[in-house]
Design a protein around this motif. Structure first.
Motif, mmCIF file in Angstrom:
data_model
loop_
_atom_site.group_PDB
_atom_site.id
_atom_site.type_symbol
_atom_site.label_atom_id
_atom_site.label_comp_id
_atom_site.label_asym_id
_atom_site.label_seq_id
_atom_site.Cartn_x
_atom_site.Cartn_y
_atom_site.Cartn_z
ATOM 1 N N GLU A 146 0.841 -1.194 0.000
ATOM 2 C CA GLU A 146 0.000 0.000 0.000
ATOM 3 C C GLU A 146 0.883 1.254 0.000
ATOM 4 N N PRO A 147 0.325 2.398 -0.464
ATOM 5 C CA PRO A 147 1.124 3.629 -0.501
ATOM 6 C C PRO A 147 1.758 4.008 0.831
ATOM 7 N N SER A 148 1.118 3.678 1.932
ATOM 8 C CA SER A 148 1.682 4.021 3.239
ATOM 9 C C SER A 148 3.059 3.401 3.438
ATOM 10 N N HIS A 149 3.338 2.296 2.740
ATOM 11 C CA HIS A 149 4.652 1.661 2.810
ATOM 12 C C HIS A 149 5.511 1.965 1.593
ATOM 13 N N ILE A 151 5.523 4.508 -0.419
ATOM 14 C CA ILE A 151 6.017 5.887 -0.418
ATOM 15 C C ILE A 151 7.224 6.015 0.497
ATOM 16 N N ARG A 152 7.134 5.411 1.680
ATOM 17 C CA ARG A 152 8.281 5.442 2.595
ATOM 18 C C ARG A 152 9.507 4.807 1.965
ATOM 19 N N ARG A 153 9.331 3.635 1.357
ATOM 20 C CA ARG A 153 10.475 2.945 0.764
ATOM 21 C C ARG A 153 11.091 3.756 -0.368
ATOM 22 N N ASP A 154 10.238 4.300 -1.229
ATOM 23 C CA ASP A 154 10.750 5.071 -2.368
ATOM 24 C C ASP A 154 11.479 6.325 -1.910
ATOM 25 N N LEU A 155 10.904 7.023 -0.943
ATOM 26 C CA LEU A 155 11.534 8.246 -0.451
ATOM 27 C C LEU A 155 12.846 7.939 0.255
ATOM 28 N N ALA A 156 12.852 6.885 1.063
ATOM 29 C CA ALA A 156 14.069 6.522 1.798
ATOM 30 C C ALA A 156 15.204 6.105 0.876
ATOM 31 N N ALA A 157 14.854 5.638 -0.331
ATOM 32 C CA ALA A 157 15.869 5.194 -1.283
ATOM 33 C C ALA A 157 16.457 6.331 -2.109
ATOM 34 N N GLY A 215 5.339 1.462 11.268
ATOM 35 C CA GLY A 215 6.219 1.024 10.193
ATOM 36 C C GLY A 215 7.267 2.009 9.749
ATOM 37 N N ALA A 216 6.982 3.310 9.810
ATOM 38 C CA ALA A 216 7.944 4.307 9.338
ATOM 39 C C ALA A 216 8.903 4.774 10.423
ATOM 40 N N ARG A 217 8.643 4.403 11.655
ATOM 41 C CA ARG A 217 9.442 4.957 12.769
ATOM 42 C C ARG A 217 10.930 4.615 12.660
ATOM 43 N N ARG A 238 3.363 13.535 0.223
ATOM 44 C CA ARG A 238 3.058 12.394 -0.657
ATOM 45 C C ARG A 238 1.911 11.552 -0.091
ATOM 46 N N LEU A 239 1.867 11.407 1.226
ATOM 47 C CA LEU A 239 0.760 10.665 1.833
ATOM 48 C C LEU A 239 -0.564 11.409 1.661
ATOM 49 N N ARG A 240 -0.537 12.727 1.785
ATOM 50 C CA ARG A 240 -1.764 13.500 1.569
ATOM 51 C C ARG A 240 -2.288 13.318 0.152
#
Length: 265
Positions: A146-149, A151-157, A215-217, A238-240
Motif C-alpha cells: 500500500e502507498p503508506s509503505h 512511499i516510505r520505501r521510495d523516499l528513503a531510497a 512502520g515508518a518509525r 506524498r501521503l496527503r
C-alpha cells in the motif's frame, strides 16, 4: 537502534486494537494456567487477556524498554523485557532438544512477528513452547504494497537519504495460506483468514501519524536531525496526495490484516 513511543502508538488505539479483539475471540481455551503475549507493546491489549482468563498468569513480553515500562503498570500483567527469538528458544534443553521447562497454554503475538526477519522459520520454535492442548494465535499486517509503505520505501531510497536508511528495520509478513501450511505440517489444527479494514481517520495528516508510530518509525529515526524535517515534510505531502481527505476532512486507510489461530491436539 530505534525506540518506540507508547503515546504515539496509542493515538489510534481503537483501530489498532480491533484486530486483537477479533483474533482472541477465536481462541477456544477454557481455563489456561499461563497466557503469554509476545510483542505486548504498552499492555493495553494484554489487559484484555487478563479479563478473558482471570485465573491465568498473564505475561507480556516486548523488546522495547519504553513499552515494557508502560505495560508493567497494567493490572494483572507481568511485563518482561525480551526478544521474540530469544523467548522462542528459552527453556529448551542443551542442544535445542526437548520441550521447554515453562510452557504457555495460550500464546498470542499480535502485530509483532512482521518485525522479526525470517519469522516463518521461527514458527516451529514458537509453537514448541505451547503446551499439549494449547493455543497459538497470531496477527500480522499484510498491507506492505500500500502507498503508506511504498512511499516510505521510495523516499528513503532517494540519494539524500539512502546512505542513512539502508538496512534499517522494515516490517514484512506472509499471506494466511503460507502460515496455515507451515502450522498444519507441524500437526496443528489451523484456522487462518485475512481481513481488510477501512479505517476512517481524522486530524492533520492522519496517515502520517499512523505510520510514524509504527512502520515508518525506524526509517525516520535513522535519519540525522538535519535531514529528518525535510524527509518528514515530503513524506507528509506524498501521503496527503495518496490518501485524500473528503469534504469533512476524513481519510480512509485500507489496512489488510492476516490472522491465524491454531490448536495443538
Amino acid at each position: 537502534m530505534h525506540t518506540w513511543d507508547p503515546d504515539r502508538y496509542l493515538t489510534f488505539a481503537d483501530e489498532r486494537g480491533r484486530p486483537f479483539v477479533e483474533l482472541v475471540a477465536r481462541i477456544g481455551a477454557g481455563e489456561p494456567r499461563t497466557v503469554v503475549d509476545l510483542g505486548c507493546g504498552a499492555g493495553n491489549l494484554t489487559r484484555l487477556l487478563v479479563d478473558r482468563w482471570p485465573g491465568a498468569r498473564v505475561v507480556g513480553v516486548d523488546s522495547s524498554a519504553e513499552m515494557v515500562e508502560r505495560a508493567a503498570g497494567v493490572g494483572g500483567v507481568t511485563a518482561e523485557l525480551g526478544d521474540i527469538r530469544e523467548w522462542a528458544r528459552r527453556g529448551r534443553a542443551e542442544g535445542g532438544q526437548g520441550r521447554p521447562d515453562e510452557e504457555a497454554d495460550v500464546l498470542v503475538t499480535n502485530a509483532a512477528l512482521q518485525w522479526v526477519p525470517g519469522h516463518l522459520d521461527l514458527l516451529p520454535s514458537l509453537v514448541g513452547r505451547v503446551a499439549d492442548g494449547g493455543w497459538f494465535a497470531m496477527q500480522v499486517p499484510g498491507n506492505f504494497e500500500e502507498p503508506s509503505h511504498t512511499i516510505r520505501r521510495d523516499l528513503a531510497a532517494e540519494p539524500d537519504y539512502a546512505e542513512h536508511t539502508a538496512g534499517v528495520a522494515a516490517p514484512d509478513a506472509h499471506d494466511a495460506a503460507t502460515y496455515l501450511t507451515v502450522l498444519q505440517d507441524l500437526g496443528w489444527q489451523v484456522d487462518a483468514w485475512e481481513t481488510t479494514y477501512l479505517h476512517v481517520l481524522e486530524g492533520q495528516d492522519p496517515v502520517f501519524t499512523w505510520v510514524s508510530g509504527t512502520g515508518a518509525r525506524p526509517t525516520m529515526q535513522a535519519l540525522p536531525p538535519e535531514l529528518r524535517p525535510r524527509f518528514e515534510a515530503e513524506f507528509r505531502a506524498r501521503l496527503r496526495e495518496a490518501y485524500r481527505a473528503d469534504a469533512q476532512g476524513r481519510v480512509v486507510l485500507p489496512f489488510r490484516r492476516v490472522f491465524v489461530v491454531a490448536h495443538r491436539p
